[in-house]
Motif scaffolding. Structure first.
Motif, PDB file in Angstrom:
ATOM      1  N   ARG A  71      38.210  32.027  46.958  1.00 55.74           N
ATOM      2  CA  ARG A  71      39.380  32.961  46.525  1.00 55.74           C
ATOM      3  C   ARG A  71      38.888  32.008  44.958  1.00 55.74           C
ATOM      4  N   MET A  72      39.314  31.104  44.958  1.00 54.17           N
ATOM      5  CA  MET A  72      38.657  30.469  43.600  1.00 54.17           C
ATOM      6  C   MET A  72      37.652  30.761  43.137  1.00 54.17           C
ATOM      7  N   ARG A  73      36.875  30.993  43.470  1.00 53.80           N
ATOM      8  CA  ARG A  73      35.099  31.118  42.700  1.00 53.80           C
ATOM      9  C   ARG A  73      35.044  32.503  42.884  1.00 53.80           C
ATOM     10  N   LEU A  74      36.045  32.943  43.879  1.00 57.03           N
ATOM     11  CA  LEU A  74      36.050  35.196  42.578  1.00 57.03           C
ATOM     12  C   LEU A  74      37.001  34.850  41.373  1.00 57.03           C
ATOM     13  N   ALA A  75      37.862  34.393  42.285  1.00 59.41           N
ATOM     14  CA  ALA A  75      38.897  34.248  40.679  1.00 59.41           C
ATOM     15  C   ALA A  75      38.348  33.935  39.587  1.00 59.41           C
ATOM     16  N   ILE A  76      37.018  33.067  39.495  1.00 60.30           N
ATOM     17  CA  ILE A  76      36.653  32.052  38.274  1.00 60.30           C
ATOM     18  C   ILE A  76      36.069  33.246  38.100  1.00 60.30           C
ATOM     19  N   GLU A  77      34.752  34.141  38.296  1.00 62.51           N
ATOM     20  CA  GLU A  77      34.173  35.572  38.088  1.00 62.51           C
ATOM     21  C   GLU A  77      35.513  36.133  37.394  1.00 62.51           C
ATOM     22  N   LEU A  78      36.141  36.684  38.021  1.00 57.84           N
ATOM     23  CA  LEU A  78      37.161  37.966  37.086  1.00 57.84           C
ATOM     24  C   LEU A  78      37.964  37.328  36.374  1.00 57.84           C
ATOM     25  N   LEU A  79      37.983  35.817  35.798  1.00 56.15           N
ATOM     26  CA  LEU A  79      38.287  35.731  34.512  1.00 56.15           C
ATOM     27  C   LEU A  79      37.378  35.269  33.649  1.00 56.15           C
ATOM     28  N   ARG A  80      36.140  35.730  34.047  1.00 54.96           N
ATOM     29  CA  ARG A  80      34.834  35.654  33.111  1.00 54.96           C
ATOM     30  C   ARG A  80      35.228  37.247  32.558  1.00 54.96           C
ATOM     31  N   GLU A  81      35.062  37.776  33.537  1.00 51.90           N
ATOM     32  CA  GLU A  81      34.722  39.334  32.825  1.00 51.90           C
ATOM     33  C   GLU A  81      36.142  39.896  31.991  1.00 51.90           C
ATOM     34  N   ASN A  82      37.567  39.087  33.043  1.00 51.85           N
ATOM     35  CA  ASN A  82      39.279  39.841  32.617  1.00 51.85           C
ATOM     36  C   ASN A  82      39.596  38.476  31.970  1.00 51.85           C
ATOM     37  N   PRO A  83      39.945  38.370  31.125  1.00 44.61           N
ATOM     38  CA  PRO A  83      40.726  36.984  31.527  1.00 44.61           C
ATOM     39  C   PRO A  83      42.552  37.037  32.296  1.00 44.61           C
ATOM     40  N   GLY A  84      42.713  36.570  32.277  1.00 47.64           N
ATOM     41  CA  GLY A  84      44.968  37.504  32.765  1.00 47.64           C
ATOM     42  C   GLY A  84      45.349  36.071  33.161  1.00 47.64           C
ATOM     43  N   SER A  85      46.670  36.455  33.379  1.00 52.64           N
ATOM     44  CA  SER A  85      47.234  35.283  34.170  1.00 52.64           C
ATOM     45  C   SER A  85      46.953  35.054  35.565  1.00 52.64           C
ATOM     46  N   ALA A  86      47.083  36.815  36.082  1.00 52.36           N
ATOM     47  CA  ALA A  86      47.361  36.894  37.815  1.00 52.36           C
ATOM     48  C   ALA A  86      45.837  35.881  37.861  1.00 52.36           C
ATOM     49  N   ALA A  87      45.159  35.917  37.486  1.00 51.70           N
ATOM     50  CA  ALA A  87      44.042  35.109  37.725  1.00 51.70           C
ATOM     51  C   ALA A  87      44.246  33.507  37.654  1.00 51.70           C
ATOM     52  N   LEU A  88      45.239  33.222  37.096  1.00 46.65           N
ATOM     53  CA  LEU A  88      45.112  31.697  36.637  1.00 46.65           C
ATOM     54  C   LEU A  88      46.083  31.379  37.542  1.00 46.65           C
ATOM     55  N   ASP A  89      47.087  32.297  38.583  1.00 46.17           N
ATOM     56  CA  ASP A  89      47.777  32.458  38.865  1.00 46.17           C
ATOM     57  C   ASP A  89      47.780  31.976  40.379  1.00 46.17           C
ATOM     58  N   ARG A  90      46.818  32.857  40.507  1.00 48.30           N
ATOM     59  CA  ARG A  90      46.135  32.583  42.400  1.00 48.30           C
ATOM     60  C   ARG A  90      45.238  31.233  41.929  1.00 48.30           C
ATOM     61  N   LEU A  91      44.100  31.031  40.951  1.00 49.34           N
ATOM     62  CA  LEU A  91      43.714  29.993  40.679  1.00 49.34           C
ATOM     63  C   LEU A  91      44.738  28.658  40.783  1.00 49.34           C
ATOM     64  N   GLU A  92      45.467  28.263  40.148  1.00 47.81           N
ATOM     65  CA  GLU A  92      46.864  27.768  40.493  1.00 47.81           C
ATOM     66  C   GLU A  92      46.627  27.577  41.903  1.00 47.81           C
ATOM     67  N   ALA A  93      47.574  28.073  42.439  1.00 50.39           N
ATOM     68  CA  ALA A  93      48.298  28.695  43.922  1.00 50.39           C
ATOM     69  C   ALA A  93      46.935  27.714  45.294  1.00 50.39           C
TER      70      ALA A  93
END
Length: 188
Positions: free
Chosen positions: A72-94
């Motif tokens: 899930r963290m790898r996926l969130a990093i890829e999503l952050l590259r395309e669209n930085p946002g707090s939801a992906a960062l929150d998921r990474l933190e979780a």
């Protein structure tokens, strides 16, 4: 020769164990004292082999449990590259917190296995406590006292129940304890 040869085999086997190898069983023959010593060594060897197998299973389980949040963290990093946002960062933190909790529970389990003494546990009460307020969790257990390390037992069953709740897609879950002779089988 009847004494020295079996004692030599015992010394070689003990040396292998001291070097970290899995102990091999010894023939339980020869003079009575030597055969008895070999029997005791074989009992110890069986315990060591069981502990090694349990350690291997535990490590395999941990690596499996950690892979899910890592994916899930790898996926969130890829999503952050395309669209930085707090939801992906929150998921990474979780996910980082989930990995931290897994590691902490394993360390706590390792400490508890060495220190906790078995005591009488009200199994029906323990299972009912674990079921708590979960509407889809039921308990099938007759009143029974069980000699076990209570914290380790609660933690192991709690982990199994947590996995069932997390990955069970809302299906009904049953905590069940069955007695067969002098043994108790507990399942989730």
């Amino acid at each position: 020769r009847r004494m020295v040869a079996p004692l030599g085999r015992l010394q070689e086997a003990a040396d292998r164990v001291g070097q970290g190898a899995a102990p091999e069983l010894l023939p339980e023959s020869g003079p009575r004292e030597v055969a008895r010593l070999a029997r005791h060594f074989n009992a110890m060897a069986a315990q060591v082999n069981a502990l090694l197998a349990a350690r291997t299973t535990l490590l395999a389980g941990i690596s499996h449990d950690i892979r899910t949040p890592l994916a899930r963290m790898r996926l969130a990093i890829e999503l952050l590259r395309e669209n930085p946002g707090s939801a992906a960062l929150d998921r990474l933190e979780a996910d980082i917190e989930e990995i931290n909790e897994l590691v902490a529970s394993v360390l706590e389990l390792a400490r508890g296995l060495n220190q906790e003494k078995p005591e009488l546990v009200d199994l029906q009460g323990l299972l009912a406590g674990l079921a708590g307020n979960h509407p889809n969790v039921s308990v099938d257990c007759r009143p029974r006292m069980l000699l076990a390390p209570p914290v380790a037992l609660r933690r192991a069953l709690g982990n199994l129940l947590g996995n069932a709740l997390r990955y069970g897609a809302g299906e009904a879950i049953e905590l069940r304890a069955e007695t067969e002779g002098g043994n108790c089988r507990i399942g989730v």
